[in-house]
Design a protein around this motif. Structure first.
Motif, short mmCIF file in Angstrom:
data_model
loop_
_atom_site.label_atom_id
_atom_site.label_comp_id
_atom_site.label_asym_id
_atom_site.label_seq_id
_atom_site.Cartn_x
_atom_site.Cartn_y
_atom_site.Cartn_z
N ASN A 112 30.13 -7.54 -71.99
CA ASN A 112 30.24 -6.11 -72.24
C ASN A 112 29.11 -5.66 -73.17
O ASN A 112 29.08 -6.04 -74.34
CB ASN A 112 31.62 -5.84 -72.87
N ASP A 113 28.21 -4.84 -72.65
CA ASP A 113 27.04 -4.40 -73.42
C ASP A 113 27.42 -3.68 -74.71
O ASP A 113 26.84 -3.92 -75.77
CB ASP A 113 26.15 -3.48 -72.58
N GLU A 114 28.40 -2.79 -74.64
CA GLU A 114 28.81 -2.03 -75.82
C GLU A 114 29.42 -2.95 -76.88
O GLU A 114 29.09 -2.85 -78.07
CB GLU A 114 29.83 -0.96 -75.42
N GLU A 117 26.62 -5.01 -78.52
CA GLU A 117 25.87 -4.26 -79.53
C GLU A 117 26.65 -4.16 -80.84
O GLU A 117 26.08 -4.34 -81.92
CB GLU A 117 25.53 -2.87 -79.00
N THR A 118 27.94 -3.90 -80.73
CA THR A 118 28.78 -3.82 -81.92
C THR A 118 28.82 -5.17 -82.63
O THR A 118 28.69 -5.24 -83.85
CB THR A 118 30.22 -3.39 -81.54
#
Length: 127
Positions: A112-114, A117-118
């Motif tokens: 999951n890209d999001e 990033e988190t």
């Protein structure tokens, strides 16, 4: 910020996740693949704990790499690997997670890209 740091972080995430997966006993690996006893939803607290464990694991990994490069004896290398594996598991457990949950979180971070990033931001804030 350059894209090199996040990309290198992603590769290190994959490497450490692979190291943990190799340490898990066969049944734990089966449970992980089937999703048994592993929470499906990742809370912010779990992500914080995984980031904390991951940051500590980076240190362990670096120390292991340095030690392995300094020895040529295969038996000594295996002992170093075993010690590093124990330290990796301990680093995870000290955050309140277990290896299955940590691996589940890391798999979700990779997928999951999001979330990735988190996670990277959380790790960078720890370092």
């Amino acid at each position: 910020m350059s894209t090199f740091k996040p990309l290198s972080t992603i590769f290190l995430i994959a490497a450490i996740t692979l190291m943990i997966a190799m340490v898990l006993p066969g049944t734990a690996q089966e449970n992980l693949m089937q999703g048994n006893d592993v929470p499906q939803e990742i809370t912010d607290g779990d992500l914080d704990n995984a980031a904390e464990a991951y940051a500590q694991m980076q240190v362990i990994h670096a120390e292991f790499q340095e030690s392995v490069q300094q020895t040529e004896d295969n038996e000594a290398r295996q002992q170093l690997q075993n010690q590093a594996n124990e330290q990796l598991i301990k680093a995870i457990q000290e955050t309140g997670l277990d290896a299955d949950t940590f691996n589940h979180i890391m798999a979700q971070v990779q997928a999951n890209d999001e979330l990735r990033e988190t996670f990277i931001e959380k790790v960078q804030n720890i370092q």
